[in-house]
Structure formats: structure tokens, C-alpha cells
Scaffold this active site. Structure first.
Site, PDB file in Angstrom:
ATOM      1  CG  MET D   1      -1.944  -1.037   1.252  1.00 52.84           C
ATOM      2  SD  MET D   1      -2.756  -1.267  -0.361  1.00 52.84           S
ATOM      3  CE  MET D   1      -2.306  -2.944  -0.692  1.00 52.84           C
ATOM      4  N   PRO D   2       2.119   1.227   0.284  1.00 51.70           N
ATOM      5  CG  PRO D   2       4.227   0.818   1.152  1.00 51.70           C
ATOM      6  CD  PRO D   2       3.061   0.142   0.531  1.00 51.70           C
ATOM      7  CG  MET D   3       0.947   7.435  -2.901  1.00 52.51           C
ATOM      8  SD  MET D   3       0.633   6.739  -4.562  1.00 52.51           S
ATOM      9  CE  MET D   3       0.003   8.200  -5.403  1.00 52.51           C
TER      10      MET D   3
END
Lengths: 61, 61, 61, 61, 61, 61
Positions: D1-3
């Protein structure tokens, strides 16, 4: 007061952008119980070469 | 360390953009009690067709 | 329509936050030639442990 | 999920942009212990005239 | 001048956050050819209930 | 790939947040013609004291 920001790969039609603003505004006002007049939507179009997934640029896939 | 981001409809003059950076920096440093050298300002110009209020694009109003 | 976002290290007083919103709104309206009623300001307070400069967390300096 | 969002002054080469996406993805996955496939990176190129430091536009320095 | 923003689900350790800031700074400076002192990194921790993928909150999966 | 970010005043219910993620995902996928699995939504709840309109904090109105 809600502010909705939509980021997506550039290339969508004028009609799609118009409809997206309308749809995101309608649903946000409905779900959060606020007036549509209080909802701002900003569309941010990103070039495929500037968006990476799994370390690869979408333009390189 | 403060970072100020200003988003507005594109079309403003070079002089307005220059003055906006100067004014936002000055006021942020003054109110937060930090050095102007530590303040970053980024201007983000948005096309009227990509900014919606009350479900309508500003370019359609 | 202008949207101003101010990010800074948490810990400022209520009075500073109140004055920052007022000052950023006033200057933005003045320079861009828009009504103050059309300016939104969002303050984003960031913990010192989540802000890095030169590879170091501000909380570690 | 990291952005991960990287903002920098426009003018970098295609190769630099490709390598930056690859490096930011690799390090984020390694440090946070997630799969590279789950990491998104968006590059945001900013004109020097729209980035201010210490109240001055980088294009004016 | 580069500004790197990393958004991820909250719950990572202090050591991971420290290392992420260091790694993102190092790689950005190396690839873009700028000094590490000129790179800012902001970490934005997001609760799993506030991050949706495929219409579902990560806290509901 | 679309990333939707919704910022609003904190205080909404869990059910509203769940429904907002679902609705914004559905409409974005429908209008842009992409799979729902490729849509990310991040909710950003802002304290009323940190959101200013017309120079006044919403908490002061």
C-alpha cells in the site's frame, strides 16, 4: 468543506472528466450529508512515465 | 521546515506568482516564528476544466 | 478557488494557527485578486519524528 | 500500500526518472517489509518558477 | 529542493521510520544529483480504516 | 491506478467512511473504465480548528 482529489493517468476524455467531477461530488455529498455546493474536486492528470508500480513506469510496461 | 502549497486556477501573471511566494513566505515565517530561509512554497496551477465546485467544472460555468 | 495547504512541525499555539489561517487567506486573496470567501486553508501538523531533512529526523537532531 | 510522491524541479532525464522510481520502490519495500508490487510512486515535476525558497522563486535565483 | 512524501499504513517501528527517511533521502540525492541537505522527506501514517483498495477498507479485509 | 484522496472534517461515523470508500471506488472505476481493484482511496480527516474558510477556522464559526 470536503475536498476530493483524483489522480489518474492522463488521456481521459473531456466527457469522462466532467462526469467524474459530477459523480465524486454527488456521492461525497450524499454519504457525508453535506451540500454539493460545499464539495471541491480537483483532477490531477499524471503522465504514464511519471507513475510507477512495482518499480516500473507505466509507460515502460 | 514549513511547506506551503498553493493551488489555484492557471492564468495568473508572473508578477502575481512571484508576489504570492514572497507574501506566503513572509507571513508563515512571521506567524510561526521561523526563518524565511526555512520556508518552501510550491505553486500548483490547475486548469479550470480540472477543478469542480458543486459538481460543475469551473470551465463549464 | 485557491486552496492553501500549510505543513509544519506540530506544537504551535492555537493563536498562531488562527493567525496563520487569517494571514494566508488575506495575502492569497489580495495577490490573486479573489474574494477571501473563496479561499480554503488546511493546516497539516507533522510530528518531528516524521519530518526528515538531510536524511535525519528532526526529532533526532 | 505505500504511496511515495516525489516532487522536484523539472528537467531531469528519462533515465533519472526511471531510476528514481526503481530506487524509491526498492528501498520502501525493503525497509517497510512489503512487496514491491504493492508500492506506487508518483513523480511530480515542478517548474522552477513555481517553487519558492526563502521567498524567492528558484527561477529568479 | 526535492520533497519526498511517503504514505503508508500506521504501525511501523521507530527504527523503520528512521531508516526509511535515510534511504529515501540517500537514493533521491544520488539519482537526481543533488545534496542530501536539500532533500525533505515527510512520512504520512494512515490508519488502515482510512485506506481503501478495491472499495474495501484495509481494516475490513 | 487512480488514487482518490478525500479530505473532510473529522467526526464522521465508521459506516460513513466505509460507504464513502466504496462509493468513490465504484464511481471512479465506472467513469474511467478501470477495474475497482486498481483504485486506491485515502481518507484524510482534518480537525475543524485546522480548516479555514474566508480566513476563519471552522471551529471558530
Amino acid at each position: 468543506m470536503p475536498m476530493i482529489r483524483a489522480e489518474f493517468i492522463s488521456g481521459k476524455s473531456e466527457e469522462q472528466k466532467r462526469e467524474l467531477i459530477e459523480a465524486l461530488t454527488r456521492e461525497t455529498a450524499r454519504v457525508l450529508g453535506v451540500r454539493e455546493e460545499s464539495v471541491w474536486v480537483v483532477l490531477q492528470e499524471v503522465e504514464a512515465e511519471n507513475w510507477g508500480v512495482a518499480g516500473k513506469r507505466l509507460s515502460d510496461r
